[in-house]
Design a protein around this motif. Structure first.
Motif, PDB file in Angstrom:
ATOM      1  N   GLY A  65       0.779  -1.237   0.000  1.00 43.91           N
ATOM      2  CA  GLY A  65       0.000   0.000   0.000  1.00 43.91           C
ATOM      3  C   GLY A  65       0.806   1.280   0.000  1.00 43.91           C
ATOM      4  N   LYS A  66       2.121   1.218  -0.338  1.00 40.06           N
ATOM      5  CA  LYS A  66       2.913   2.451  -0.345  1.00 40.06           C
ATOM      6  C   LYS A  66       2.375   3.451  -1.358  1.00 40.06           C
ATOM      7  CE  LYS A  66       6.868   0.594  -1.389  1.00 40.06           C
ATOM      8  NZ  LYS A  66       6.405  -0.789  -1.674  1.00 40.06           N
ATOM      9  N   SER A  67       2.187   3.002  -2.603  1.00 46.88           N
ATOM     10  CA  SER A  67       1.681   3.907  -3.645  1.00 46.88           C
ATOM     11  C   SER A  67       0.261   4.351  -3.343  1.00 46.88           C
ATOM     12  CB  SER A  67       1.743   3.225  -5.013  1.00 46.88           C
ATOM     13  OG  SER A  67       3.080   2.977  -5.397  1.00 46.88           O
ATOM     14  N   THR A  68      -0.551   3.461  -2.771  1.00 43.87           N
ATOM     15  CA  THR A  68      -1.926   3.832  -2.423  1.00 43.87           C
ATOM     16  C   THR A  68      -1.928   4.939  -1.375  1.00 43.87           C
ATOM     17  OG1 THR A  68      -2.615   1.550  -2.864  1.00 43.87           O
ATOM     18  CG2 THR A  68      -4.127   2.931  -1.594  1.00 43.87           C
ATOM     19  N   LEU A  69      -1.039   4.841  -0.390  1.00 46.00           N
ATOM     20  CA  LEU A  69      -0.919   5.890   0.629  1.00 46.00           C
ATOM     21  C   LEU A  69      -0.523   7.221  -0.016  1.00 46.00           C
ATOM     22  CD1 LEU A  69      -0.701   6.894   3.581  1.00 46.00           C
ATOM     23  CD2 LEU A  69       1.661   6.055   3.577  1.00 46.00           C
ATOM     24  N   VAL A  70       0.483   7.186  -0.893  1.00 44.95           N
ATOM     25  CA  VAL A  70       0.946   8.416  -1.537  1.00 44.95           C
ATOM     26  C   VAL A  70      -0.145   9.010  -2.421  1.00 44.95           C
ATOM     27  CG1 VAL A  70       2.604   9.346  -3.197  1.00 44.95           C
ATOM     28  CG2 VAL A  70       3.387   7.777  -1.429  1.00 44.95           C
ATOM     29  N   LYS A  71      -0.858   8.167  -3.173  1.00 42.05           N
ATOM     30  CA  LYS A  71      -1.940   8.670  -4.032  1.00 42.05           C
ATOM     31  C   LYS A  71      -3.060   9.298  -3.215  1.00 42.05           C
ATOM     32  CE  LYS A  71      -1.294   5.573  -7.990  1.00 42.05           C
ATOM     33  NZ  LYS A  71      -1.891   4.456  -8.782  1.00 42.05           N
ATOM     34  N   THR A  72      -3.310   8.735  -2.031  1.00 45.97           N
ATOM     35  CA  THR A  72      -4.354   9.313  -1.174  1.00 45.97           C
ATOM     36  C   THR A  72      -3.934  10.687  -0.674  1.00 45.97           C
ATOM     37  OG1 THR A  72      -5.005   7.075  -0.485  1.00 45.97           O
ATOM     38  CG2 THR A  72      -5.767   8.904   0.874  1.00 45.97           C
ATOM     39  N   VAL A  73      -2.688  10.820  -0.250  1.00 48.24           N
ATOM     40  CA  VAL A  73      -2.187  12.131   0.198  1.00 48.24           C
ATOM     41  C   VAL A  73      -2.161  13.114  -0.967  1.00 48.24           C
ATOM     42  CG1 VAL A  73      -0.196  13.342   1.180  1.00 48.24           C
ATOM     43  CG2 VAL A  73      -0.854  11.101   2.071  1.00 48.24           C
ATOM     44  N   ALA A  74      -1.861  12.593  -2.181  1.00 48.92           N
ATOM     45  CA  ALA A  74      -1.775  13.469  -3.360  1.00 48.92           C
ATOM     46  C   ALA A  74      -3.128  13.836  -3.934  1.00 48.92           C
ATOM     47  CB  ALA A  74      -0.936  12.780  -4.437  1.00 48.92           C
ATOM     48  N   ARG A  75      -4.216  13.371  -3.314  1.00 53.02           N
ATOM     49  CA  ARG A  75      -5.599  13.651  -3.738  1.00 53.02           C
ATOM     50  C   ARG A  75      -5.982  12.910  -5.023  1.00 53.02           C
ATOM     51  NH1 ARG A  75      -3.714  19.474  -3.814  1.00 53.02           N
ATOM     52  NH2 ARG A  75      -3.548  20.149  -1.637  1.00 53.02           N
ATOM     53  N   VAL A  76      -5.135  11.962  -5.467  1.00 55.18           N
ATOM     54  CA  VAL A  76      -5.481  11.157  -6.638  1.00 55.18           C
ATOM     55  C   VAL A  76      -6.566  10.156  -6.278  1.00 55.18           C
ATOM     56  CG1 VAL A  76      -4.587   9.494  -8.329  1.00 55.18           C
ATOM     57  CG2 VAL A  76      -3.197  11.461  -7.642  1.00 55.18           C
ATOM     58  N   LEU A  77      -6.468   9.569  -5.080  1.00 49.03           N
ATOM     59  CA  LEU A  77      -7.486   8.663  -4.565  1.00 49.03           C
ATOM     60  C   LEU A  77      -8.152   9.312  -3.356  1.00 49.03           C
ATOM     61  CD1 LEU A  77      -5.627   5.203  -4.629  1.00 49.03           C
ATOM     62  CD2 LEU A  77      -7.407   5.985  -6.207  1.00 49.03           C
ATOM     63  N   PRO A  78      -9.457   9.258  -3.254  1.00 44.93           N
ATOM     64  CA  PRO A  78     -10.109   9.802  -2.056  1.00 44.93           C
ATOM     65  C   PRO A  78      -9.924   8.839  -0.879  1.00 44.93           C
ATOM     66  CG  PRO A  78     -11.744   8.807  -3.491  1.00 44.93           C
ATOM     67  CD  PRO A  78     -10.439   8.734  -4.228  1.00 44.93           C
ATOM     68  N   PRO A  79      -9.789   9.347   0.334  1.00 44.00           N
ATOM     69  CA  PRO A  79      -9.716   8.443   1.491  1.00 44.00           C
ATOM     70  C   PRO A  79     -11.022   7.684   1.650  1.00 44.00           C
ATOM     71  CG  PRO A  79      -9.920  10.730   2.207  1.00 44.00           C
ATOM     72  CD  PRO A  79      -9.728  10.765   0.726  1.00 44.00           C
ATOM     73  N   LEU A  80     -10.919   6.415   2.015  1.00 47.65           N
ATOM     74  CA  LEU A  80     -12.108   5.587   2.215  1.00 47.65           C
ATOM     75  C   LEU A  80     -12.654   5.700   3.626  1.00 47.65           C
ATOM     76  CD1 LEU A  80     -11.052   2.348   0.277  1.00 47.65           C
ATOM     77  CD2 LEU A  80     -12.324   4.340  -0.546  1.00 47.65           C
ATOM     78  N   GLY A  81     -11.960   6.449   4.456  1.00 44.08           N
ATOM     79  CA  GLY A  81     -12.404   6.657   5.823  1.00 44.08           C
ATOM     80  C   GLY A  81     -11.448   7.591   6.520  1.00 44.08           C
ATOM     81  N   GLY A  82     -11.876   8.141   7.651  1.00 45.64           N
ATOM     82  CA  GLY A  82     -11.012   9.036   8.403  1.00 45.64           C
ATOM     83  C   GLY A  82     -10.979  10.435   7.818  1.00 45.64           C
ATOM     84  N   GLN A  83      -9.998  11.199   8.258  1.00 48.21           N
ATOM     85  CA  GLN A  83      -9.940  12.618   7.884  1.00 48.21           C
ATOM     86  C   GLN A  83      -8.501  13.031   7.606  1.00 48.21           C
ATOM     87  OE1 GLN A  83     -11.400  15.189  10.943  1.00 48.21           O
ATOM     88  NE2 GLN A  83     -11.156  17.078   9.760  1.00 48.21           N
ATOM     89  N   ILE A  84      -8.280  13.762   6.520  1.00 44.77           N
ATOM     90  CA  ILE A  84      -6.982  14.353   6.190  1.00 44.77           C
ATOM     91  C   ILE A  84      -7.131  15.863   6.305  1.00 44.77           C
ATOM     92  CG2 ILE A  84      -5.203  14.678   4.441  1.00 44.77           C
ATOM     93  CD1 ILE A  84      -5.942  12.013   3.258  1.00 44.77           C
ATOM     94  N   THR A  85      -6.395  16.456   7.228  1.00 45.37           N
ATOM     95  CA  THR A  85      -6.439  17.906   7.438  1.00 45.37           C
ATOM     96  C   THR A  85      -5.189  18.516   6.837  1.00 45.37           C
ATOM     97  OG1 THR A  85      -7.665  17.586   9.512  1.00 45.37           O
ATOM     98  CG2 THR A  85      -6.642  19.744   9.130  1.00 45.37           C
ATOM     99  N   GLU A  86      -5.368  19.390   5.839  1.00 41.78           N
ATOM    100  CA  GLU A  86      -4.237  20.016   5.159  1.00 41.78           C
ATOM    101  C   GLU A  86      -3.949  21.385   5.750  1.00 41.78           C
ATOM    102  OE1 GLU A  86      -5.068  20.167   1.016  1.00 41.78           O
ATOM    103  OE2 GLU A  86      -4.986  17.988   0.725  1.00 41.78           O
ATOM    104  N   GLY A  87      -2.660  21.712   5.846  1.00 42.26           N
ATOM    105  CA  GLY A  87      -2.273  23.033   6.306  1.00 42.26           C
ATOM    106  C   GLY A  87      -2.630  24.097   5.289  1.00 42.26           C
ATOM    107  N   LYS A  88      -2.845  25.308   5.779  1.00 48.73           N
ATOM    108  CA  LYS A  88      -3.204  26.404   4.889  1.00 48.73           C
ATOM    109  C   LYS A  88      -2.041  26.713   3.952  1.00 48.73           C
ATOM    110  CE  LYS A  88      -4.895  31.176   4.855  1.00 48.73           C
ATOM    111  NZ  LYS A  88      -5.252  32.357   5.662  1.00 48.73           N
ATOM    112  N   GLY A  89      -2.320  26.735   2.661  1.00 47.59           N
ATOM    113  CA  GLY A  89      -1.278  27.024   1.676  1.00 47.59           C
ATOM    114  C   GLY A  89      -0.516  25.794   1.224  1.00 47.59           C
ATOM    115  N   LEU A  90      -1.021  24.587   1.521  1.00 50.09           N
ATOM    116  CA  LEU A  90      -0.342  23.359   1.100  1.00 50.09           C
ATOM    117  C   LEU A  90      -0.325  23.277  -0.424  1.00 50.09           C
ATOM    118  CD1 LEU A  90       0.918  20.602   1.950  1.00 50.09           C
ATOM    119  CD2 LEU A  90      -1.379  19.635   1.704  1.00 50.09           C
ATOM    120  N   ALA A  91       0.872  23.080  -0.994  1.00 54.13           N
ATOM    121  CA  ALA A  91       1.041  22.929  -2.450  1.00 54.13           C
ATOM    122  C   ALA A  91       1.780  21.620  -2.700  1.00 54.13           C
ATOM    123  CB  ALA A  91       1.822  24.105  -3.037  1.00 54.13           C
ATOM    124  N   ILE A  92       1.087  20.644  -3.274  1.00 52.50           N
ATOM    125  CA  ILE A  92       1.627  19.295  -3.452  1.00 52.50           C
ATOM    126  C   ILE A  92       2.216  19.140  -4.847  1.00 52.50           C
ATOM    127  CG2 ILE A  92       1.027  16.846  -3.612  1.00 52.50           C
ATOM    128  CD1 ILE A  92      -1.070  17.295  -1.475  1.00 52.50           C
TER     129      ILE A  92
END
Length: 649
Positions: free
Chosen positions: A355-382
């Motif tokens: 699940g390494k690539s799946t984790l990275v894709k989820t953080v990169a907004r390519v895949l939506p999280p299937l549960g839980g919450q991702i809180t991004e800092g203001k001004g985050l540029a990926i």
């Protein structure tokens, strides 16, 4: 042995080899290095007979069996095990001979064929093929799956296993590590070290080359040079050779200038005319040395981010995975509770499929999280580098079209000449800026993705196997750029040199979870070997009876009273010396544990998302202080441990 004598090879109008002379001996492990496009794969084709020299001779023992990794993707209904088993050509020939003999009813031929099968190891061949597959990362449930049910990267692993299955005299490996994770890479290294034949390997992984090669062939400007030693030794020897060549060239230039000054000064004087003429002839006879002209090293740097939010993002009970065609979710990694801070350098470890690539894709907004919450800092540029470059590139568009669209989306409109100049820094010059991306090599696509990342000015870089198609020079440029990057890096890579140079902490994705890994890459490799040992023990049948102990030597005679007394005194003296050291070590341990708990509490507070700006700033300053104190305490812990170990010895 292999001998190349004055070999010249052309591909179209390009000269790949010119006057090449080299000798390779049986059993040598050879690394073939050079820039992308230098002609390394063409040299392999020359050795297999797919290409023929335009001049000179290539000599190989006529009965040598050659194995190589075929680069085409296999498409067959055969099972993975049967596909790999077919790579054992002596066994396949023996089995074909048996079938033919049985069809004829020739008893003698049948007996001979059975002997050939036995000599080829036919009775354990299936087990050997499956051991190769499992070493390269396949699971037991995949061994009988049809080949065409696997993805491209796994099919290339099948091609590698098929090549390793062949009992070859010469093994040719062209970038064998590109589709491997660290688990399979460690296994492959150990397998190749035991390989008894001659091996030539093309690779841009310096640690892999250092581990398995003892000879290096360098291909540059159509010249082939042999060096004794692995890649690190080659770099040192080549640097010294270049220095010597440059020094000889400079000395010759001084001599030429001296002769020319004499000729210019005295050629018109009758008394010196004969001497001047002899200088002219000496100058004509002099074999001119060429200056050292090395290709310009490729380098780039990431632009300073516009902001550095801290934390960058927080993951709270996040589930990562994908949604199937029927709409049902498939969770691969669950309950992820991690905080990513500004300036962190995180290496993500774990076997393929964990699940390494799946984790990275989820953080990169390519895949939506299937549960839980991702809180991004203001001004985050990926900035996201996908493992498959075409996930972020359009095959029918040129590099210039990619940059025009990107400039329109993420920054003010740039003039075409500015974009051309920018692409030129990444080796896209002339007509290359108008070439369709789909027709480019893997290395060119990777450089275009890097150019697009730099243009976006990210503060969080998510890199999923960025080095797969990069040559060593470009990998070094990437390492230097990442070390100069002021933002945060999350890196998935099987390139251990890049991980060592860039990352200062690691996350381990295994068993459906993401946890911090307390150690470095050497610790991770030891952990991998231990996991493999435990898996082998779990799969092996239990012994019917425990082995009996071998009788030991007779117990020694009792020590004399004085000897016991002296030993007791020595133990007491040692204990007195060790006591304060152990006490301080315990105090350091306790303080490190307290700091770790405090850090975890602060990160949990960040993850909660309930902090006001003043609390965020205060917690950020405290994290910096904890990091500084932890570093000092860890250094003291090492000093104390070494002192205790020295005294105890």
């Amino acid at each position: 042995m292999i001998v190349l004598k004055n070999v010249t090879l052309r591909r179209g109008t390009k000269v790949v080899l010119e006057g090449a002379n080299v000798t390779l001996h049986p059993g040598e492990k050879v690394g073939l290095v050079g820039r992308n496009g230098a002609g390394k794969s063409s040299l392999f084709a020359l050795l297999t007979g797919a290409l023929h020299p335009d001049a000179g001779d290539v000599e190989l023992p006529p009965r040598w069996r050659i194995a190589e990794v075929v680069q085409s993707m296999p498409d067959t209904e055969d099972s993975a095990t049967d596909f790999v088993l077919a790579g054992d050509t002596p066994l396949m020939e023996a089995q074909a001979a048996l079938a033919e003999a049985e069809a004829r009813g020739d008893g003698t031929a049948i007996a001979e064929a059975h002997q050939r099968i036995q000599d080829a190891g036919g009775f354990d061949a299936r087990a050997r093929a499956q051991a190769l597959l499992m070493g390269l990362g396949f699971k037991s449930g995949q061994l009988e799956r049809p080949v065409n049910s696997f993805s491209g990267g796994w099919r290339m692993r099948l091609q590698l296993a098929r090549a390793l299955m062949c009992p070859a005299d010469l093994l040719l490996l062209d970038e064998p590590t590109n589709h491997l994770d660290l688990d399979a890479l460690v296994w492959l290294e150990s397998w190749l070290k035991r390989f008894e034949g001659m091996m030539l390997v093309i690779s841009h992984d310096r640690e892999f080359l250092d581990a398995i090669t003892r000879v290096t062939l360098h291909l540059e400007d159509a010249r082939l040079t042999r060096y004794t030693g692995n890649y690190t030794a080659f770099e040192a020897m080549r640097a010294e050779r270049l220095q010597q060549q440059q020094a000889a060239y400079e000395r010759q230039q001084e001599k030429i200038a001296q002769l020319q000054r004499f000729i210019d000064r005295f050629k018109a004087k009758a008394t010196k005319a004969r001497q001047a003429q002899s200088r002219v002839k000496a100058l004509e006879r002099m074999e001119k040395l060429a200056p050292v002209l090395t290709s310009a090293d490729f380098s780039f740097e990431f632009r300073e981010p516009e902001s550095l939010p801290n934390p960058m993002l927080a993951l709270k009970d996040v589930a990562c995975g994908y949604t199937g065609a029927d709409g049902s979710p498939t969770v691969i990694v669950r309950d992820v509770r991690r905080t990513v801070l500004a300036g962190q350098r995180i290496g993500i470890l774990g076997a393929n499929g964990q699940g390494k690539s799946t984790l990275v894709k989820t953080v990169a907004r390519v895949l939506p999280p299937l549960g839980g919450q991702i809180t991004e800092g203001k001004g985050l540029a990926i900035g996201y580098f996908a493992q498959q470059e075409m996930d972020v590139l359009r095959p029918d568009e040129s590099p210039l079209q990619h940059m025009v669209r990107l400039a329109r989306e993420v920054s003010p409109q740039a003039r075409e000449q500015e974009l051309r100049d920018f692409l030129g820094r990444f080796r896209f010059t002339g007509d290359m800026v108008s070439q369709a991306t789909g027709t480019m090599s893997g290395g060119e696509k990777a450089r275009l993705v890097l150019a697009m990342l730099v243009w976006q000015r990210p503060n969080l870089l998510l890199l999923d196997e960025p080095t797969n198609h990069l040559d060593l020079t470009t990998r070094e440029a990437l390492s230097m750029a990442l070390n100069g990057f002021e933002g945060t890096v999350m890196l998935v890579s099987h390139d251990r040199a890049l991980l060592r140079e860039v990352c200062d902490e690691f996350w381990l994705v295994a068993g459906g979870t993401v946890q911090p890994f307390d150690g470095d890459l050497d610790d991770y490799q030891r952990w991998l070997l231990e996991q493999a040992r435990l898996q082998r023990e779990a799969a092996a049948p239990a012994d019917a009876a425990s082995p009996t102990s071998r009788p030991g030597a007779a117990p020694p005679a009792a020590n004399r009273r004085e000897e016991r007394k002296a030993q007791a005194q020595e133990r007491q003296r040692l204990a007195e010396q060790l006591r304060p050291l152990k006490k301080e070590l315990a105090q350091v341990d306790a303080r490190l544990a307290a700091l770790a708990e405090e850090k975890a509490a602060i990160e949990a507070a960040f993850a909660s998302g309930h902090l006001d700006p003043a609390q965020v700033a205060g917690h950020g300053r405290r994290l910096k202080a904890i990091a500084d104190e932890t570093e000092a305490l860890e250094l003291r812990w090492l000093e104390l441990s070494e002192d205790i170990e020295r005294l105890s010895a």
